[in-house]
Design a protein around this motif. Structure first.
Motif, PDB file in Angstrom:
ATOM      1  N   UNK A 262       0.815  -1.344  -0.066  1.00 17.69           N
ATOM      2  CA  UNK A 262       0.115  -0.056  -0.039  1.00 17.69           C
ATOM      3  C   UNK A 262       0.792   1.244   0.001  1.00 17.69           C
ATOM      4  N   UNK A 263       0.200   2.419   0.214  1.00 17.35           N
ATOM      5  CA  UNK A 263       0.861   3.646  -0.210  1.00 17.35           C
ATOM      6  C   UNK A 263       0.586   4.484   1.302  1.00 17.35           C
ATOM      7  N   UNK A 264       1.364   5.361   1.966  1.00 19.27           N
ATOM      8  CA  UNK A 264       1.127   6.217   2.854  1.00 19.27           C
ATOM      9  C   UNK A 264       0.596   7.675   2.237  1.00 19.27           C
ATOM     10  N   UNK A 265      -0.507   8.036   2.328  1.00 20.42           N
ATOM     11  CA  UNK A 265      -0.933   9.089   2.158  1.00 20.42           C
ATOM     12  C   UNK A 265      -0.555  10.165   3.141  1.00 20.42           C
ATOM     13  N   UNK A 266      -0.485  11.355   2.754  1.00 24.84           N
ATOM     14  CA  UNK A 266      -0.411  12.618   3.308  1.00 24.84           C
ATOM     15  C   UNK A 266      -1.715  13.109   4.161  1.00 24.84           C
ATOM     16  N   UNK A 267      -2.051  12.973   5.193  1.00 20.88           N
ATOM     17  CA  UNK A 267      -3.314  13.121   5.882  1.00 20.88           C
ATOM     18  C   UNK A 267      -3.463  14.748   6.010  1.00 20.88           C
TER      19      UNK A 267
END
Length: 285
Positions: A172-177
């Motif tokens: 998966x990917x870490x999205x900038x919250x």
């Protein structure tokens, strides 16, 4: 006089293409003579060599390793060579077993992904997850795909094992919250693969989830909906904001078959509790 065979005759006897026999000759594995008319003539020695070639190739032994068997040897030397081939075949068998397991896991994961109802927001409790992470900011789908490729290369070089193969391990990917709250929904902070020997950990807890179909460009509508639902249900988005890949690039190229799942860790919103108690959202006695 020993029987001699023309190339067509020998090819028919062994159910081979004549070009295969020519190739063996070019490689120095067969040594046919020549008749007065220039035709190749294969004798008993060539038949013996061809029998060995056929048997060893049937076992999957590469030509480069067949050559020693065509040289002079005794029974003890033959035994040592056969024991080595047995060892190599056993290793191949183990590799094939891992490949079968990997493919079966990929089939199960894809079946589960295709069954997921799209557009449904749900809450689930997820435990901590150890992950391999490639931290690298990226913008847009093209750079995201490059990140995934880089991560796959790193995992292969590190020898992390088949559990990290895309399509098997969760990736998966870490999205900038922070960026997502400002309406920028394709700001990536990195990519990861779930693995028990991962060097980092994704925090466990309650996650508000949304299954999405279509390309990652649809984040612009999916992410705001997830954040809005969190607020409506009295949850505060504590992060991280994850985008799990349910169908990888080998399965889908961005059509409606592309399935991802947004996961947002949430905690009870104290402000929502205060509002329910009849107090102003800003607090106060």
């Amino acid at each position: 006089m020993a029987r001699q065979y023309k190339i067509g005759e020998l090819a028919r006897l062994y159910h081979l293409d004549p070009d295969t026999l020519r190739y063996y000759e070019e490689q120095g594995l067969l040594h046919p003579g020549r008749a007065a008319n220039g035709y190749r003539m294969f004798g008993p020695q060539d038949v013996w060599r061809l029998n060995i070639l056929r048997e060893m190739r049937g076992l999957g032994v590469p030509l480069a390793r067949v050559r020693p068997y065509l040289e002079g040897q005794d029974a003890k030397l033959a035994l040592r060579r056969m024991e080595e081939e047995l060892r190599l075949l056993t290793l191949r068998q183990e590799e094939i077993g891992r490949a079968i397991q990997s493919l079966a896991e990929r089939c199960r994961a894809l079946e589960a992904a295709l069954r997921r109802p799209a557009g449904e927001v749900f809450l689930q409790e997820l435990g901590p997850r150890r992950v391999h992470v490639l931290p690298w900011g990226a913008h847009g789908a093209e750079e995201f795909d490059l990140l995934l490729y880089r991560l796959a290369q790193q995992l292969q070089e590190a020898g992390s094992g088949p559990g990290c193969a895309f399509g098997n391990a969760e990736t998966g990917a870490l999205l900038s919250l922070a960026a997502a709250k400002q309406g920028h929904c394709q700001e990536y902070e990195g990519v990861f693969a779930v693995h028990p020997r991962g060097e980092a950990e994704i925090e466990g807890g309650r996650y508000l989830c949304l299954c999405c179909r279509g390309g990652r460009e649809k984040n612009s509508s999916h992410v705001p909906r997830l954040l809005e639902t969190a607020g409506q249900q009295g949850w505060y988005p504590a992060g991280p904001l994850l985008q799990m890949i349910r169908t990888d690039l080998l399965v889908s190229s961005g059509s409606e078959d592309c399935v991802t799942e947004l996961q947002l860790r949430v905690v009870p919103d104290a402000r929502a509790g205060l509002c329910k108690a009849g107090r102003p959202a800003g607090g106060g006695a």
